[in-house]
Design an enzyme around this catalytic site. Sequence first.
Site, mmCIF file in Angstrom:
data_model
loop_
_atom_site.group_PDB
_atom_site.id
_atom_site.type_symbol
_atom_site.label_atom_id
_atom_site.label_comp_id
_atom_site.label_asym_id
_atom_site.label_seq_id
_atom_site.Cartn_x
_atom_site.Cartn_y
_atom_site.Cartn_z
ATOM 1 N N ASP A 107 -29.939 -87.919 -42.543
ATOM 2 C CA ASP A 107 -29.659 -89.685 -42.508
ATOM 3 C C ASP A 107 -29.436 -90.555 -43.915
ATOM 4 O O ASP A 107 -30.191 -91.194 -44.053
ATOM 5 C CB ASP A 107 -30.899 -89.793 -41.501
ATOM 6 C CG ASP A 107 -31.225 -89.508 -40.643
ATOM 7 O OD1 ASP A 107 -29.945 -88.546 -39.718
ATOM 8 O OD2 ASP A 107 -32.435 -89.018 -40.230
ATOM 9 N N GLU A 134 -25.169 -93.991 -31.443
ATOM 10 C CA GLU A 134 -26.526 -94.772 -32.853
ATOM 11 C C GLU A 134 -25.809 -95.004 -33.817
ATOM 12 O O GLU A 134 -23.992 -94.537 -34.593
ATOM 13 C CB GLU A 134 -26.734 -93.790 -32.054
ATOM 14 C CG GLU A 134 -26.945 -92.276 -32.765
ATOM 15 C CD GLU A 134 -28.244 -91.477 -32.921
ATOM 16 O OE1 GLU A 134 -29.169 -91.548 -32.094
ATOM 17 O OE2 GLU A 134 -27.833 -90.569 -33.784
#
Length: 323
Positions: free
Chosen positions: A42, A215
């Site tokens: 991430d 997302e």
Amino acid sequence: MKPALALSLLAVTAFSLVSTSCAEKAEDYRGNPVVTDMFTADPAPMVHDDTLYIYTGHDIQNETDKFFKMHDWYAFSTKDMVDYEKHGPLLSVDDFAWAKGDAFAAHTIERGGKFYWYVSIRHKDIRVNEGFSIGVAVADSPLGPFKDAIGEALITDETPNSVVLNIDPAVYIDDDGQAYLFWGSWNEGRWVKLKDNMLEMEGEVHTLEAKNFFEAPFIHKRDDMYYLTYASHYPSTTEYSTSDSITGPWTYRGVINDLLPKSETNHQGIVEFKGNWYFIYHSAALPTGGVYRRSLCVDLLEYDEDGLIKKVERTDTSVPRIK
């Protein structure tokens, strides 16, 4: 000069040129994944003082258990896209008294000489849906020390119009100084204005309308165009939409990063650094990598003549050294 000798000298020269070229190539490319001594996920890039900082989560799951196992966050800095320095852990679940675990995706941004780190983390007490909240840490340096800025979560399951899974924060400060927080998962995105102190919401939470959003929202701007990139579907590709306003409406543009081998998630950050645009993401390319064991990667991001993003060409080399 005899023909045989001339041919011999030519062959030696050609070999020398090839050898030099190979040596330069080895020295001038980092290789993907960029980090190989730990699992990193991430990524969120930030440029400050001639340095690119990439903030990441940290996968520590073993090779057989399921679900994401993450407790802290790191940063990696570079001035030339080849030589990186590792920093951390710089922040962990334990730095938030109200949190109990799951150090998911995060994003760091600078404003007014302070650095704000927005994190996804599970709340100890508030759980209406998935129980995830968004907190904020602050520091006077991009490498900390960071501390909880408000002593409680900024976004929780109890925030009006929040989503089932409040993760993947991304903050953008527009040209007029207005800051915006984007987040979301499970096919639902949200955005809200932030006050100048970066610690409070200003106004209501808005629903993000973007085709195929799943997302990992991320905002960047080039010339007069805003780009909203995000993970789509699950397993995820990276897709994007554009607008002439940060609040939309958003025009769908397509896929820019295909499905990743062994990784069901696709999470990106985009940054301009020293005249180049970079697509920063994770893969599962290390030998023991997988769905819950991901690795930081960097490749070039390119645009066509209309300003639309070309599909990312993922490489094993990463990007060339900035000289």
